[in-house]
Enzyme design. Structure first.
Site: not given
Length: 269
Positions: A16, A60, A64, A100, A124-125, A233
């Site tokens: 990032s 992250t 989240k 996202d 998950g998130g 990804g």
């Protein structure tokens, strides 16, 4: 100079900063983006620090969902999801978004996905963001496969509340379902084998939200071997990062995600 960050735990590796600092440079913005390792027990303290010191931050694993109860507001898809990956600081008021969801929806729509049955590995998130994007693209049936079946059922309960049929499965190789789209929302396949071959599941498209710097994940390798179109990804990482920058800085046309993606993949940033 403004300071932006990504917060996660253990946050051993992240690309990032490469993306955001490149965007800041191209746009001529006086800002810097840094990774911050914050354990779950210290997340509340980080939020108070952020009010005074950061222009905004990304969130992250594993924060989240937890972050939504610590900031001042949640807007857009993030409200439905109960999951935030981008926070902007508006004069000390922290407001959460979910880019996202935007990145996943854009990528799937551009690849022609139009609502066929989907299997999500993970609960998950980011799996929540995937599920909402699927709903908004017309999906009527989702399978959720997770190591902990109960957590998969919790996600299915949310998905069902959106009017989408959902079935929770345990993590296993022979799932016995046929799907159009296979999504990996876990780190599976980065270092080891991915438990499902998309060809055996009848998938016509693969979305792998994991990425492997300098290489390919096992799921992407399986997709390539089966001549199955895929979204990796790294593409989603770049797309969601640029959407975060637009929230923090305002609209811009360049750099495009294609440009940033190619430079990142080539090691130029």
């Amino acid at each position: 100079m403004q300071v932006y960050a990504v917060v996660g735990y253990p946050l051993n590796y992240t690309l990032s900063p490469n993306i955001h600092n490149y965007v800041f440079k191209v746009l001529g913005v006086s800002a810097v983006y840094v990774p911050l390792r914050v354990s779950p027990s210290r997340l509340v303290h980080f939020v108070e620090f952020a009010r005074d010191s950061l222009g905004g931050f990304n969130v992250t694993i594993p924060h989240k969902v937890a972050i939504t109860g610590l900031i001042d507001g949640v807007v857009g898809p993030a409200r439905e999801l109960g999951s935030v990956n981008t926070v902007v600081n508006k004069d000390g008021e922290l407001v959460g978004y979910n880019t996202d969801y935007l990145a996943i929806k854009q990528a799937l729509g551009e690849r022609g996905y139009s609502g066929g049955d989907a299997l999500i590995v993970g609960a998950g998130g980011v799996a929540r963001a995937v599920a909402l994007a699927l709903r908004d693209l017309g999906c009527s049936r989702v399978y959720v496969m997770n190591r902990t079946v109960e957590r998969g059922r919790e996600l299915c309960s949310l998905i069902s509340s959106w009017g989408v049929d959902c079935i929770a499965l345990g993590l296993q190789q022979n799932v016995g379902v046929k799907i159009q789209l296979l999504i990996n929302a876990t780190p599976l396949g980065i270092d080891g084998e991915f438990p499902i071959n998309p060809r055996n599941a009848g998938a016509g498209l693969v979305l792998d939200l994991a990425y492997k710097p300098g290489g390919v994940t096992d799921l992407v390798k399986l997709a390539e071997e089966g001549s199955i179109p895929y979204i990796d990804g790294l593409e989603i990482l770049v797309r969601q990062a640029l959407e975060s920058d637009r929230i923090w800085l305002g609209s811009f046309e360049k750099p495009t995600w294609h440009e940033v993606f190619e430079r990142l993949r080539s090691g130029l940033i």
